[in-house]
Design an enzyme around this catalytic site. Structure first.
Site, PDB file in Angstrom:
ATOM      1  N   GLY A  10      -4.635  -4.216  -3.676  1.00 28.33           N
ATOM      2  CA  GLY A  10      -5.609  -3.174  -3.975  1.00 28.33           C
ATOM      3  C   GLY A  10      -4.788  -1.963  -4.390  1.00 28.33           C
ATOM      4  O   GLY A  10      -4.110  -1.376  -3.558  1.00 28.33           O
ATOM      5  N   HIS A  11      -4.790  -1.654  -5.668  1.00 26.60           N
ATOM      6  CA  HIS A  11      -3.977  -0.546  -6.185  1.00 26.60           C
ATOM      7  C   HIS A  11      -4.899   0.597  -6.601  1.00 26.60           C
ATOM      8  O   HIS A  11      -5.742   0.439  -7.478  1.00 26.60           O
ATOM      9  CB  HIS A  11      -3.122  -1.026  -7.367  1.00 26.60           C
ATOM     10  CG  HIS A  11      -2.106  -2.064  -6.976  1.00 26.60           C
ATOM     11  ND1 HIS A  11      -1.275  -2.690  -7.865  1.00 26.60           N
ATOM     12  CD2 HIS A  11      -1.778  -2.563  -5.753  1.00 26.60           C
ATOM     13  CE1 HIS A  11      -0.488  -3.536  -7.212  1.00 26.60           C
ATOM     14  NE2 HIS A  11      -0.775  -3.484  -5.939  1.00 26.60           N
TER      15      HIS A  11
ATOM     16  N   GLN B 216       1.905  -6.058  -3.162  1.00 28.54           N
ATOM     17  CA  GLN B 216       2.353  -6.166  -1.770  1.00 28.54           C
ATOM     18  C   GLN B 216       3.635  -5.337  -1.589  1.00 28.54           C
ATOM     19  O   GLN B 216       3.853  -4.396  -2.323  1.00 28.54           O
ATOM     20  CB  GLN B 216       2.581  -7.634  -1.348  1.00 28.54           C
ATOM     21  CG  GLN B 216       1.303  -8.457  -1.217  1.00 28.54           C
ATOM     22  CD  GLN B 216       0.704  -8.859  -2.545  1.00 28.54           C
ATOM     23  OE1 GLN B 216       1.349  -9.506  -3.353  1.00 28.54           O
ATOM     24  NE2 GLN B 216      -0.538  -8.497  -2.779  1.00 28.54           N
TER      25      GLN B 216
ATOM     26  N   ASP C 241       0.807  -1.224   0.000  1.00 30.42           N
ATOM     27  CA  ASP C 241       0.000   0.000   0.000  1.00 30.42           C
ATOM     28  C   ASP C 241       0.839   1.273   0.000  1.00 30.42           C
ATOM     29  O   ASP C 241       0.427   2.301   0.544  1.00 30.42           O
ATOM     30  CB  ASP C 241      -0.969   0.015   1.204  1.00 30.42           C
ATOM     31  CG  ASP C 241      -1.852  -1.213   1.220  1.00 30.42           C
ATOM     32  OD1 ASP C 241      -2.202  -1.694   0.122  1.00 30.42           O
ATOM     33  OD2 ASP C 241      -2.191  -1.686   2.320  1.00 30.42           O
TER      34      ASP C 241
ATOM     35  N   LYS D 177       1.774   2.105  -5.182  1.00 30.28           N
ATOM     36  CA  LYS D 177       2.295   1.548  -6.447  1.00 30.28           C
ATOM     37  C   LYS D 177       1.364   1.847  -7.620  1.00 30.28           C
ATOM     38  O   LYS D 177       1.811   2.258  -8.693  1.00 30.28           O
ATOM     39  CB  LYS D 177       2.474   0.020  -6.307  1.00 30.28           C
ATOM     40  CG  LYS D 177       3.479  -0.379  -5.227  1.00 30.28           C
ATOM     41  CD  LYS D 177       3.524  -1.876  -5.013  1.00 30.28           C
ATOM     42  CE  LYS D 177       2.308  -2.467  -4.353  1.00 30.28           C
ATOM     43  NZ  LYS D 177       2.081  -2.068  -2.956  1.00 30.28           N
TER      44      LYS D 177
END
Ligand code: GDP
Ligand code: IMO
Ligand code: MG
Length: 423
Positions: free
Chosen positions: A40-41, A224, A13, A16
């Site tokens: 979750g991007h 990650q 988080d 990225k």
């Protein structure tokens, strides 16, 4: 031509998705190389916000191809949902042909998720705090040589293979207790399997290497963070893939001598979601303030992220493991109101002062040794050029560059695409 790699240096988080979105106009191909929908991007532009789980963050740029690489684990239901949501918002990567799937990427079955949940619940207080997306069990089947892959979906005996793996899972699940009903999920899974057949399947290692041969530019997008790497993270509180640069080689079929720039992303402070050691964690009002100002709630699970000060020994470790060539500092604006900022320079561990991450920090905590630096005490979210950066923030950047021995090339001052400054 070489593959550039962009990855997180902390516990995920870091931002990225935002930076891949900013960088992708410079690239012909964006390739996710590991992880799955545990990621979750988040991307923000033109007052729109998107969260991508499986789809690479280059998807909004015309002319960039996006590859879900062989090292990724795919939940077809989630991938279909992501694409449905994009279509609703006016984007259609499948129609446009801007998304391709590696035949060698493994599939997450509904029963993998049941196994993830059963394993976590059995561990009780000592649980990993997984995202419950079935990541661990899917990678276990991959290395256990039982897994199902994207390429298998078009084979005539796919259903037999599916039933065989499901039966194995049900056998294991029966030892945990009653097996929850998953018939609805299974129906959705099989429908989504049909759906993903409409996305081109590719031999990704050949695709990527032919791009390089043709002089095209490729960016590998990590998921990650380094400290969640299965080999080098805070094991067992890690994810089940190699989140480091080496993972880009195995996840895409790229030789190590074909790796170019390695962009290491970090927040101006630190966060972690899920269980496991976090030496600089702040379980006080300051930590709460960081969570509130940084909106530190998981993009995938909505869980509150744990927060703390920046950790130099952990970052140096991540830089070493990844061969980072350029740093990108995110979320500096979250510290706008802080009079002073703390930085962990060393740890106290077993009565000694050390400047590296020791092997055992789960039962034997590493106590952070903190240094205080001056805050900038002004709103930086509107600044767009290097010259506007306040002196105290320039000092913070210089301080970190000296400690980390790698230049900070970009500074992010807000979630939007435009809030990115080249240094
Ligand atoms: P990722 O998993 O590394 O892509 O990061 P996430 O999307 O899970 O989390 C990063 C969060 O911070 C998202 O909500 C972003 O919109 C947001 N974000 C990214 N960069 C910045 C920044 O510079 N400042 C602020 N305030 N938010 C940011
Ligand atoms: P992005 O790509 C932050 C964490 C989970 C848990 C551990 C193992 O958005 O940075 P898993 O479901 O992988 O078996 O969970 O890893 N985790 C993440 N934390 N960001 C992520 O992805 C994460 N993906 C997994 O919270 O502690
Ligand atoms: Mg995330």
């Amino acid at each position: 031509m070489q593959v550039d790699v962009l990855l997180g240096l902390q516990w995920g988080d870091e931002g990225k998705g935002k930076i891949v979105d900013v960088f992708c106009p410079k690239y012909d191909l964006i390739a996710r190389f590991q992880g799955g929908p545990n990621a979750g991007h988040t991307l923000e532009f033109d007052n729109k916000k998107f969260v991508l789980n499986t789809i690479p963050s280059g998807i909004f740029n015309e002319g960039t191809l996006n590859l879900i690489g062989g090292g990724v684990v795919i939940d077809p239901i989630i991938l279909k949902r992501e694409l449905d949501n994009l279509r609703t918002a006016g984007f259609d990567p499948v129609g446009k042909g801007s998304l391709v799937l590696a035949r060698k990427a493994h599939l997450i079955l509904p029963t993998h998720q049941l196994l993830d949940a059963a394993s976590e619940s059995k561990m009780g207080a000592g649980k990993i705090g997984s995202t419950l997306k079935g990541i661990g069990p899917t990678y276990m089947d991959k290395t256990g040589r039982n897994g199902l892959r994207v390429g298998d979906t078009t084979l005539p005996d796919f259903m037999e293979r599916y039933e065989k793996l499901k039966a194995k899972h049900l056998e294991i699940l029966s030892h945990y207790g009653e097996i929850p009903d998953f018939s609805e999920k299974e129906t959705a899974f099989l429908a989504a399997i049909e759906f993903i057949k409409s996305i081109p399947h590719v031999d990704a290692e050949h695709l990527v290497n032919s791009y390089l041969k043709e002089g095209k530019k490729v960016l590998a997008e990590g998921a990650q963070g380094t400290l969640l790497d299965v080999d080098f993270g805070s094991y067992p509180f890690v994810t089940s893939s190699n989140t480091t640069t080496a993972g880009a080689c195995t996840g895409l079929g790229v030789a190590p001598n074909k790796i170019g720039a390695v962009y290491g992303i970090f927040k101006a402070y630190a966060t972690r979601v899920g269980g496991g050691p976090f030496p600089t964690e702040l379980e006080d009002e300051t930590g709460e303030e960081l969570r509130k100002l940084g909106h530190e709630f998981g993009a995938t699970t909505g869980r509150a992220r744990r927060t703390g000060w920046i950790d130099i020994p952990a970052l140096k470790y991540a830089i070493m493991l990844n061969g980072v060539t350029e740093l990108i500092m995110m979320k500096a604006d979250v510290l706008d109101t802080f009079e002073t900022i703390k930085v962990c320079t060393h740890y106290k561990h077993n009565g000694e002062t050390i400047d590296y991450m020791p092997y055992e920090i789960i039962t034997n905590k590493a106590e952070p040794v903190l240094e205080e630096v001056e805050g900038w005490n002004q709103d930086i979210t509107g600044i767009r050029t290097k010259d506007e950066i306040p002196a105290a923030l320039q000092n913070y950047i210089a301080y970190l560059e000296k400690a980390l021995e790698v230049p900070i090339k970009y500074l992010s001052v807000g979630p939007d695409r435009v809030q990115t400054i080249e240094l």
